[in-house]
Design an enzyme around this catalytic site. Sequence first.
Site, PDB file in Angstrom:
ATOM      1  N   GLY A 247      25.016  18.779  21.426  1.00  0.00           N
ATOM      2  CA  GLY A 247      25.009  19.082  20.181  1.00  0.00           C
ATOM      3  C   GLY A 247      24.680  18.267  19.409  1.00  0.00           C
TER       4      GLY A 247
ATOM      5  N   GLY B 228      23.511  15.139  20.938  1.00  0.00           N
ATOM      6  CA  GLY B 228      22.436  14.212  21.198  1.00  0.00           C
ATOM      7  C   GLY B 228      22.323  14.275  22.320  1.00  0.00           C
TER       8      GLY B 228
ATOM      9  CG  ASP C 274      34.080  21.827  22.077  1.00  0.00           C
ATOM     10  OD1 ASP C 274      33.875  22.957  22.637  1.00  0.00           O
ATOM     11  OD2 ASP C 274      32.803  21.575  22.225  1.00  0.00           O
TER      12      ASP C 274
END
Length: 747
Positions: free
Chosen positions: A423, A425, A537
């Site tokens: 997300g 890059g 995450d």
Amino acid sequence: MYFAKFKFGVWVLFAMCLIKCSLEFDPADNYLINCGSSTDASVGDRVFLGDSNVNSSVVLSTSQKIWANTSSNSIPASDSSDLYKTAQIFTGNSNYTFSVSKHGRHWIRLHFFPFASQNFNMSVARFSVSAQNFTLLRNFQPDEVTPVVKEYSLNITSDKLILLITPSSGSFAFLNALELVSVPDELIPHSVRTVDSPGSSENLLQQALQTVFRVNMGNTAVSPRNDTLSRHWVPDGTFLRTHNLVQFLSKAQAINYTGSGKTLGQMMFNVYINSWFADKHLELDKLGSPYYLDVAVRDSHSNSLTVSVGTISDGSSYPNAMLNGLEIMKISNSKGFLDVDASLKSSAKVKTGLIVGLAVGVVCIIMILGLACFLVRRRKRTYSNANGNKIEGASEYGYRFSFAAIKKATDNFNESLVIGVGGFGKVFKGVLDDNREVAIKRGNPDSQQGINEFRTEIEMLSHFRHRHLVALIGYCDEQNEMILLYEYMENGTLKSHLYGSDNPILSWKQRLEICIGSARGLYYLHTGSAKPIIHRDVKSANILLDENLMAKVADFGLSKAGPDLDHTHVSTAVKGSFGYLDPEYLIRQQLTEKSDVYSFGVVLYEVLCGRPVIDPSLPREMVNLVEWATKSQKKGELEKIIDPNLAGQIKPESLRKFLETAEKCLAECGLDRPTMGEVLWNLENALQLQEDKASSQGSDDVSLQVDDEQPLQSLPSTRQYSMGSAADIVDISMNTVFSQMRNGTMR
């Protein structure tokens, strides 16, 4: 202070598991001084001589002799109260010179109680103390509530010891009492094994030590008058969190130190420092024969440390692990510092700059100011992306690379070098001018979320270093670019080794080792600073593997500081990856470390099952990995969920422990989930079981962190001690120590 010491390679020494002692010891050097007094003071059977009564073996050199005294009503009642009625005041550099009759280790004990006398308020005193080439105290300001004893151990190799007392600028120094006492030769080893660097050791001969904690198990204090070496030991009761999991035993009779004790049979257990083995399968087959274990571990910038003692038997209810006492000592760093005030500023540099400015005149002053402004602007550099959003202060973190250097390293962002897309890059493999391989993450400058993640990633990885966290090499913020450079991880993501690629299949042992490494990284995040850092995450795609398949946690763009000690959670918008999100966090938007634990539980099922967390191509009941695996486990259909590539590899005991751990991680209520420390402990246990080693059924933890979570009853029990700040000094003998013992399922 702790971060600086970690940087300079500071070590912490632990003497534990039946601490070494001396029954009768007559020190060759035994200087006891009652400072600022003409009369002697008795503490038990020890006599502290007044300054006027000290013989010529001790010489005090000071600019003027100033004594201070106070009424006894202002001193907290204790065995040593008489020592704190008087003090020697030092208004300039002063020193005590001691004649040393026997070379070797000596204790230096400095006594402080800052009472207010007629002319001096000692609570505002600030000063430094040094001996030999070691700085014992720097910019020290004593506590104004209770007496404190600072204890150090130095190896003296000359016939004299000079103790230098230096008041800080504009202040003064004081001492209530002073001790210089020989240490038994066998008490401190010449070298000590390091637990976090297998095969290496730390040479202590040329190092100074500072006592941090001495703890007597059995919730009984031992005062210096009851210790044959005049040490003070504090009780463990205030540190022990789970009293119901231990038993307290005492032995009033004298301890037999000859080794001819009563045979216990098989007393075998493991000893851990944080997540490292201090000793595997430690066996004590004699009761009444003291045993000690000395190990060292590098000090992180955390104020927390966990010591665990746990049984490794498989189901016996007989208590077969124990601990009598614990010592923690700090070792001087490479500059000879022990107690350093990290906030101390370098005033000398400021003065030098002022003198130079006055000497060279107005023109140079303008030049200096111009340069200063330029540096400040560069440090606080603000730049805008295509949408006008600004990122401020990024250059205060890490090492800044030019955009030209990044383009060269990636062959102008050659698409053939792309090793990942997320997300934020694309991630490119790059080679720097010094031939270092790096991973280069190029962000999308048009994304506000990308800007936030960019700064968070730099902040987190600039402040945290751990072998199981991916290291930040540097960054680039030129031309509206947001680029991060990391150490290159040869074997990519854990996800790519579990499914969806042609990477070699990981064995069960390799998978366990990867889970353990990841857990160590997360445990460090949760405990390595005053506030826990929550990753937010955790997933298999964010666990990277180096050339040796060692796991490192990556991608800290969503990380967030956890709650303060007086709060249970952080209220924040839900962020993370679908399939890994903690349902409690998802519903209530209340984030805790247990949210990471839940996500890690999902990863554990990924590792076992070798399939995606969400797979829409599968039948409906199998789409969600956690739901499918949990239901299958309850039905006893484990063969359906285990990765076929692991067929015949997993031993039942190891599988049981692994599944038990994963199941607890995925508990709906965060309070019912284990801490990352407990998860780590159990995964190491699962690995031991896989390697035909006996299982640790429990452990006692001695911890310098605050954690109010109670351990899960179905997981190995862990007991923790909260010891407060490691900067405090808590000054145990051995008949007394060994007569007090905690003996329980986990000692």
